[in-house]
Design a protein around this motif. Structure first.
Motif, PDB file in Angstrom:
ATOM      1  N   THR A   1       0.733  -1.215  -0.079  1.00  0.00           N
ATOM      2  CA  THR A   1      -0.035  -0.055  -0.040  1.00  0.00           C
ATOM      3  C   THR A   1       1.127   1.290   0.084  1.00  0.00           C
ATOM      4  OG1 THR A   1      -1.796  -1.245   1.285  1.00  0.00           O
ATOM      5  CG2 THR A   1      -1.789   1.271   1.383  1.00  0.00           C
ATOM      6  N   VAL A   2       0.627   2.002  -1.054  1.00  0.00           N
ATOM      7  CA  VAL A   2       1.298   3.386  -1.146  1.00  0.00           C
ATOM      8  C   VAL A   2       0.446   4.356  -0.664  1.00  0.00           C
ATOM      9  CG1 VAL A   2       2.365   5.139  -2.403  1.00  0.00           C
ATOM     10  CG2 VAL A   2       2.639   2.494  -3.052  1.00  0.00           C
ATOM     11  N   HIS A   3       0.792   5.126   0.782  1.00  0.00           N
ATOM     12  CA  HIS A   3      -0.083   5.937   1.418  1.00  0.00           C
ATOM     13  C   HIS A   3       0.075   7.440   1.009  1.00  0.00           C
ATOM     14  CE1 HIS A   3      -1.044   2.961   4.826  1.00  0.00           C
ATOM     15  NE2 HIS A   3      -0.272   2.516   4.301  1.00  0.00           N
ATOM     16  N   VAL A   4       0.989   7.760   0.550  1.00  0.00           N
ATOM     17  CA  VAL A   4       1.300   9.113   0.195  1.00  0.00           C
ATOM     18  C   VAL A   4       2.850   8.827  -0.803  1.00  0.00           C
ATOM     19  CG1 VAL A   4       2.867   9.600   2.131  1.00  0.00           C
ATOM     20  CG2 VAL A   4       1.649  11.589   0.796  1.00  0.00           C
ATOM     21  N   GLY A   5       2.993   9.925  -1.722  1.00  0.00           N
ATOM     22  CA  GLY A   5       4.013   9.985  -2.643  1.00  0.00           C
ATOM     23  C   GLY A   5       4.037   8.873  -3.772  1.00  0.00           C
ATOM     24  N   GLY A   6       5.425   8.359  -3.970  1.00  0.00           N
ATOM     25  CA  GLY A   6       5.245   7.436  -4.956  1.00  0.00           C
ATOM     26  C   GLY A   6       5.548   7.954  -6.307  1.00  0.00           C
ATOM     27  N   ASP A   7       5.771   9.201  -6.658  1.00  0.00           N
ATOM     28  CA  ASP A   7       5.915   9.580  -7.757  1.00  0.00           C
ATOM     29  C   ASP A   7       6.743  10.807  -8.144  1.00  0.00           C
ATOM     30  OD1 ASP A   7       5.491   9.697 -10.576  1.00  0.00           O
ATOM     31  OD2 ASP A   7       3.272   9.652 -10.646  1.00  0.00           O
ATOM     32  N   ARG A   8       7.055  11.351  -9.296  1.00  0.00           N
ATOM     33  CA  ARG A   8       7.986  12.441  -9.253  1.00  0.00           C
ATOM     34  C   ARG A   8       6.938  13.723  -9.469  1.00  0.00           C
ATOM     35  NH1 ARG A   8      12.675  11.060 -13.615  1.00  0.00           N
ATOM     36  NH2 ARG A   8      13.416  12.979 -12.986  1.00  0.00           N
ATOM     37  N   PRO A   9       7.475  15.053  -8.938  1.00  0.00           N
ATOM     38  CA  PRO A   9       6.537  16.089  -8.975  1.00  0.00           C
ATOM     39  C   PRO A   9       6.719  16.706 -10.667  1.00  0.00           C
ATOM     40  CG  PRO A   9       8.521  16.552  -7.851  1.00  0.00           C
ATOM     41  CD  PRO A   9       8.406  15.034  -7.769  1.00  0.00           C
ATOM     42  N   ASP A  10       5.748  17.250 -10.984  1.00  0.00           N
ATOM     43  CA  ASP A  10       5.944  18.093 -12.512  1.00  0.00           C
ATOM     44  C   ASP A  10       7.076  19.122 -12.502  1.00  0.00           C
ATOM     45  OD1 ASP A  10       5.938  18.543 -15.191  1.00  0.00           O
ATOM     46  OD2 ASP A  10       3.970  19.436 -14.903  1.00  0.00           O
TER      47      ASP A  10
END
Length: 461
Positions: free
Chosen positions: A332-341
């Motif tokens: 489970t990914v609760h928050v985040g996990g990606d790259r901001p633009d």
């Protein structure tokens, strides 16, 4: 864009290429080793106190130039400026530690005596050494390897990471200004093939690598083939166990601060947080709040509640891929996990739970701002989970009952263990691990005992 065969400083906050340096020619390898060997002959002949004095001068120069050196590091690999200055000053402490204590550590040690003879163990330098250093701590990694060996009397050929050439050149400049003689310390921008040639060279006596498990396996294979001593520090997936606490919020804040140092790009970071069931939900909730509060920022102008970029595009892409694979495995990914633009190599601070034990991703090292949390219901379950790793670098356990924490810590399979604290990090204490975290030790008295001829010297009375 990364250019193969070139050492580049690419600003992690913008992606802008700031500097490029070509690698050495293949024909340069023999000449560099010859220079190192020639320098060894004169360097080793100096009294150890004279070598130590030059290393002491180097420590002072690092302190005097800490602001400039920190700025260089930040541009190379994105470390927040205040952390970069701390690292520079810590590196100075390491050089000074060996300058002060090296003569004592290398002193002859009497081991036997009878009516006719006295025998000693002498610690003597072995010759030119190859160091292969990573990008995550550009000066500290050099200090761990170079400080004891320079004082001992070895000479060094140093290949730094392809992404931090400016830091590498800055350290060479400090060496030169400190009066370290020409050839005693040589920075080289070398390819993987050229590194193999250095290891194979008959006059190179050993190799030290801090890097990935994959790199360590390759270097160990080559060193073994050519009968060279190797020291390897290959990362970790350190457990950070919380059995009990009187203040969940404070415990979470402390764990979060440890994990976010250097944006999680530290071998001995707390990469697996193992939390007892009765405090688990509150702990996860607090971690989500802490991660959510952070916004991307410029590491050269660090602000509160800001996070920095990772060191490279490759690092950012790889971490996001790991997070996605963890999610696909059932986490489970609760928050985040990606790259901001944004330009640069930023990855959002991420809180992950429920990574399935035994899955492929469970055994991987998350080298970045991933808070990976596991729920347990007993000390026995926590210990089994903590030791279920191919790595064994650092570890820590916390409990309101000090005896409980100490008993648990005593059963952890790691090179560095802390009970109600993280393991100490200082020039005085050894750094290193077991299992696939590598072998050998740096820092402390034992850091001077790796690349050394422990020679038996018997004298007839």
């Amino acid at each position: 864009m990364v250019t193969p065969g070139v050492f580049q400083t690419i600003n992690p906050a913008t992606g802008e290429v700031l500097a490029e340096y070509p690698t050495i020619a293949d024909g340069d390898v023999d000449g560099l080793v010859a220079t190192s060997r020639e320098a060894f002959a004169s360097w080793r002949s100096l009294p150890i106190e004279e070598r130590a004095a030059k290393v002491e001068k180097l420590a002072s120069l690092l302190e005097e130039n800490a602001d400039e050196l920190a700025s260089i590091m930040t541009k190379d690999m994105g470390k927040p400026l205040h952390e970069a200055k701390d690292e520079t000053e810590f590196s100075a402490e390491i050089f000074r530690y060996y300058a002060t204590n090296g003569p004592k550590f290398a002193a002859d040690q009497q081991v036997s005596e009878d009516d006719d003879t006295v025998s000693y163990i002498q610690r003597r330098p072995v010759g030119p050494l190859l160091g292969i250093m990573p990008w995550n701590f550009p000066y500290y990694q050099i200090a761990r390897f170079a400080a004891p060996n320079l004082v001992l009397g070895n000479t060094i050929i140093l290949k730094h990471a392809e992404s931090c050439p400016e830091s590498a050149l800055a350290m060479q400049r400090m060496m030169d200004e400190a009066g370290i003689p020409e050839g005693v310390y040589q920075n080289v921008f070398a390819t993987h093939e050229q590194i193999s040639a250095f290891i194979a060279h008959p006059h190179v006596q050993g190799v030290s690598l801090t890097g990935s498990e994959r790199a360590g396996a390759a270097i160990a294979e080559q060193a073994g083939k050519h009968l060279k001593k190797a020291v390897l520090e290959l990362g970790g997936s350190d457990p950070y166990v919380i059995l009990s606490t009187d203040d969940v919020k404070a415990a979470a804040e402390q764990a979060f601060a440890v994990r976010m140092e250097n944006m999680g790009q530290a071998c001995n970071s707390n990469k697996r947080m193992i939390v007892m069931d009765d405090i688990y939900d509150d702990f996860v909730s607090e971690m989500v709040n802490l991660a959510s509060d952070l916004k991307p920022g410029d590491p050269s102008q660090p602000e509160d509640n800001a996070y920095s970029p990772l060191s490279s595009e490759k690092a950012a892409e790889g971490l996001v891929d790991q997070i996605q694979r963890a999610k696909a495995a059932g986490a489970t990914v609760h928050v985040g996990g990606d790259r901001p633009d944004l330009p640069g190599f930023y990855v959002q601070p991420t809180v992950v739970t429920d990574v399935p034990q035994g899955s492929e991703i469970y055994y991987e090292e998350f080298f970045g701002p991933v808070i990976n949390i596991f729920r347990v219901e007993s000390d026995e379950e926590a210990l089994q989970l903590a030791n279920d790793s191919q790595y064994g670098l650092g570890s820590a356990v916390f409990a309101t009952d000090a005896d409980r924490a100490r008993k648990f810590a005593d059963q952890l399979d790691a090179g560095m263990v802390g009970a109600n604290t993280s393991p100490e990090e200082s020039a005085e204490v050894p750094f290193g691990g077991v299992k696939r975290s590598g072998y050998g030790r740096e820092l402390g008295p034992v850091g001077m005992d790796e690349f050394v001829n422990k020679r038996l010297f018997t004298v007839k009375k």
